[in-house]
Design an enzyme around this catalytic site. Structure first.
Site, PDB file in Angstrom:
ATOM      1  N   LYS A   1      54.616  24.807  31.545  1.00  0.00           N
ATOM      2  CA  LYS A   1      54.221  26.202  31.295  1.00  0.00           C
ATOM      3  C   LYS A   1      52.782  26.367  30.833  1.00  0.00           C
ATOM      4  CE  LYS A   1      56.770  28.068  32.715  1.00  0.00           C
ATOM      5  NZ  LYS A   1      57.018  27.881  34.196  1.00  0.00           N
TER       6      LYS A   1
ATOM      7  N   GLY B   1      50.169  25.994  32.951  1.00  0.00           N
ATOM      8  CA  GLY B   1      49.299  26.340  34.080  1.00  0.00           C
ATOM      9  C   GLY B   1      49.256  25.239  35.131  1.00  0.00           C
TER      10      GLY B   1
ATOM     11  N   TRP C   1      48.941  26.279  38.756  1.00  0.00           N
ATOM     12  CA  TRP C   1      47.593  26.811  39.007  1.00  0.00           C
ATOM     13  C   TRP C   1      46.635  25.661  39.337  1.00  0.00           C
ATOM     14  CZ3 TRP C   1      44.959  30.632  34.999  1.00  0.00           C
ATOM     15  CH2 TRP C   1      43.973  31.364  35.658  1.00  0.00           C
TER      16      TRP C   1
ATOM     17  N   HIS D   1      54.760  15.904  33.952  1.00  0.00           N
ATOM     18  CA  HIS D   1      54.934  16.488  32.613  1.00  0.00           C
ATOM     19  C   HIS D   1      55.279  15.399  31.598  1.00  0.00           C
ATOM     20  CE1 HIS D   1      54.745  20.507  34.128  1.00  0.00           C
ATOM     21  NE2 HIS D   1      55.943  20.541  34.657  1.00  0.00           N
TER      22      HIS D   1
ATOM     23  N   ARG E   1      47.400  24.872  27.130  1.00  0.00           N
ATOM     24  CA  ARG E   1      47.444  26.331  26.929  1.00  0.00           C
ATOM     25  C   ARG E   1      47.874  26.620  25.510  1.00  0.00           C
ATOM     26  NH1 ARG E   1      51.490  30.298  30.514  1.00  0.00           N
ATOM     27  NH2 ARG E   1      50.349  32.241  30.150  1.00  0.00           N
TER      28      ARG E   1
ATOM     29  N   SER F   1      56.130  31.825  27.771  1.00  0.00           N
ATOM     30  CA  SER F   1      56.357  31.567  29.183  1.00  0.00           C
ATOM     31  C   SER F   1      57.628  30.738  29.373  1.00  0.00           C
ATOM     32  CB  SER F   1      55.136  30.842  29.763  1.00  0.00           C
ATOM     33  OG  SER F   1      55.315  30.548  31.121  1.00  0.00           O
TER      34      SER F   1
ATOM     35  N   TYR G   1      44.172  26.620  30.112  1.00  0.00           N
ATOM     36  CA  TYR G   1      44.576  27.825  30.849  1.00  0.00           C
ATOM     37  C   TYR G   1      43.610  28.962  30.524  1.00  0.00           C
ATOM     38  CZ  TYR G   1      47.724  31.597  32.386  1.00  0.00           C
ATOM     39  OH  TYR G   1      48.274  32.688  33.012  1.00  0.00           O
TER      40      TYR G   1
ATOM     41  N   ARG H   1      55.072  34.891  36.581  1.00  0.00           N
ATOM     42  CA  ARG H   1      55.639  35.969  35.766  1.00  0.00           C
ATOM     43  C   ARG H   1      54.589  37.023  35.458  1.00  0.00           C
ATOM     44  NH1 ARG H   1      56.426  37.056  30.230  1.00  0.00           N
ATOM     45  NH2 ARG H   1      54.873  35.455  29.825  1.00  0.00           N
TER      46      ARG H   1
HETATM   47  P1  A3P Z   1      53.491  33.230  32.445  1.00  0.00           P
HETATM   48  O1  A3P Z   1      54.948  32.906  32.351  1.00  0.00           O
HETATM   49  O2  A3P Z   1      52.882  33.465  31.088  1.00  0.00           O
HETATM   50  O3  A3P Z   1      53.192  34.334  33.401  1.00  0.00           O
HETATM   51  P2  A3P Z   1      53.351  26.116  34.841  1.00  0.00           P
HETATM   52  O4  A3P Z   1      52.745  26.140  36.201  1.00  0.00           O
HETATM   53  O5  A3P Z   1      52.794  25.049  33.964  1.00  0.00           O
HETATM   54  O6  A3P Z   1      54.835  26.127  34.896  1.00  0.00           O
HETATM   55  O7  A3P Z   1      52.904  27.468  34.125  1.00  0.00           O
HETATM   56  C1  A3P Z   1      53.364  28.713  34.581  1.00  0.00           C
HETATM   57  C2  A3P Z   1      52.513  29.816  33.994  1.00  0.00           C
HETATM   58  O8  A3P Z   1      51.235  29.831  34.657  1.00  0.00           O
HETATM   59  C3  A3P Z   1      53.117  31.197  34.170  1.00  0.00           C
HETATM   60  O9  A3P Z   1      52.726  31.937  33.007  1.00  0.00           O
HETATM   61  C4  A3P Z   1      52.414  31.675  35.421  1.00  0.00           C
HETATM   62  O10 A3P Z   1      52.410  33.068  35.589  1.00  0.00           O
HETATM   63  C5  A3P Z   1      51.011  31.139  35.172  1.00  0.00           C
HETATM   64  N1  A3P Z   1      50.199  31.055  36.389  1.00  0.00           N
HETATM   65  C6  A3P Z   1      50.454  30.364  37.521  1.00  0.00           C
HETATM   66  N2  A3P Z   1      49.486  30.553  38.434  1.00  0.00           N
HETATM   67  C7  A3P Z   1      48.579  31.380  37.867  1.00  0.00           C
HETATM   68  C8  A3P Z   1      47.361  31.977  38.325  1.00  0.00           C
HETATM   69  N3  A3P Z   1      46.872  31.745  39.542  1.00  0.00           N
HETATM   70  N4  A3P Z   1      46.694  32.778  37.452  1.00  0.00           N
HETATM   71  C9  A3P Z   1      47.169  33.021  36.230  1.00  0.00           C
HETATM   72  N5  A3P Z   1      48.322  32.493  35.749  1.00  0.00           N
HETATM   73  C10 A3P Z   1      49.021  31.696  36.558  1.00  0.00           C
END
Ligand code: A3P
Length: 285
Positions: free
Chosen positions: A42, A44, A47, A97, A119, A127, A182, A246
């Site tokens: 969670k 990022g 991303w 992870h 993050r 998240s 993040y 999300r």
């Molecule tokens: P939220 O639940 O706060 O929206 P991971 O990839 O480690 O599981 O993390 C997921 C989190 O990264 C989620 O946060 C998701 O929305 C956010 N996320 C993924 N891609 C993103 C992007 N391109 N820009 C911003 N946030 C992103």
């Protein structure tokens, strides 16, 4: 349902196996050309996978539009990821992870490049609360309060955030280890992508670079079924309960923590992070 436990760390019951986790740590051979995305869940992860994928394909979006992220950069600790990676030829991208003590030992004598994404743990809790209840084979919290308690105890999937970050941050300063947050990605995606491509030694032309930026935006990823987790099997995830993509914002914890939780968190954070210098992370300043 509950967890699969390995060396004191909780894993989802499905997609993970004890013998596999042991082989990943003791037998998997990391190669110098590998590029690794590391994170506590969670933070990022997806991303960064997208950024690395787009850099890898030199701004050509056809790869991220045709191959799911878990096949572009498989999770080494998952049984399927390990099977796929161990025989894969050429430079590999992979994700993990795992806490540092469970990561493939061979990494620590290699020149493989690793990016550790982190993050604000308050947003990681927030998240995670919404995400983990969509996963069928982990311990599911009834309330935010319950998840908050479990998180502080480290009784959550992949264990304690504090242990994860204290462990991996021991690698800071190593040439093949990059740390990014993040919050940094959020604040300046252009500079962040530049930093990552430099670290990977990949030069991109201006148009290739712009294509990377476009394809890693929240909106584009949210609508790309190869990136938004919507193709994950129903045996593992209950898609009716929530989405990976999300909100994608900084600071959503402020809408979830009570004043008391915020104070409790600050106190525990201070204790558990005492071994690291102050001001290492954006959320500390
Ligand atoms: P939220 O639940 O706060 O929206 P991971 O990839 O480690 O599981 O993390 C997921 C989190 O990264 C989620 O946060 C998701 O929305 C956010 N996320 C993924 N891609 C993103 C992007 N391109 N820009 C911003 N946030 C992103």
């Amino acid at each position: 349902s509950d967890y699969l436990w390995f060396e004191g760390i909780p894993f989802p019951q499905v997609e993970y196996r004890i013998e596999n986790l042991r082989s990943v740590r003791d037998e998997f051979v990391v190669r110098d050309e590998d590029v690794i995305t590391l994170s506590y869940p969670k933070s990022g992860t997806h991303w960064v996978i997208e950024i690395i994928s787009m850099i890898h394909s030199k701004g050509d979006s056809s790869w991220v539009q045709s191959v799911p992220n878990w096949d572009r950069s498989p999770w080494i600790e998952s049984t399927a990821g390990y099977e796929r990676l161990k025989n894969q030829k050429g430079p590999r991208l992979f994700t993990s992870h795992l806490p540092i003590q469970l990561f493939p030992k061979s990494f620590f004598n290699s020149k493989a490049k690793a990016i550790y994404i982190n993050r604000n743990p308050r947003d990681v809790i927030t998240s995670g609360f919404y995400y983990w209840r969509t996963i069928k084979h982990v311990r599911n919290p009834d309330t935010f309060e319950q998840f908050f308690e479990w998180f502080l105890q480290g009784n959550v999937t992949f264990g304690s955030w504090f242990d994860h970050i204290n462990g991996w941050l021991q690698m800071r300063g190593k040439e093949n280890f990059m740390i990014i947050s993040y919050e940094e990605l959020h604040q300046d995606i252009r500079a962040s992508v530049e930093k990552i491509s430099q670290f990977l030694g990949k030069k991109l032309g201006p148009e290739e670079f712009d294509s990377v930026l476009k394809n890693v935006s929240f909106e584009v990823m949210k609508n790309n079924k190869m990136s938004n987790f919507s193709l994950a099997p129903d045996s593992f995830v209950d898609h009716s309960k929530g989405k990976l993509m999300r909100k994608g914002v900084v600071g959503d914890w402020k809408h979830h923590f009570t004043v008391a939780q915020s104070e409790t968190f600050d106190k525990i954070y201070k204790e558990k992070m005492a071994g690291l210098p102050q001001g290492l992370f954006p959320w500390e300043s």
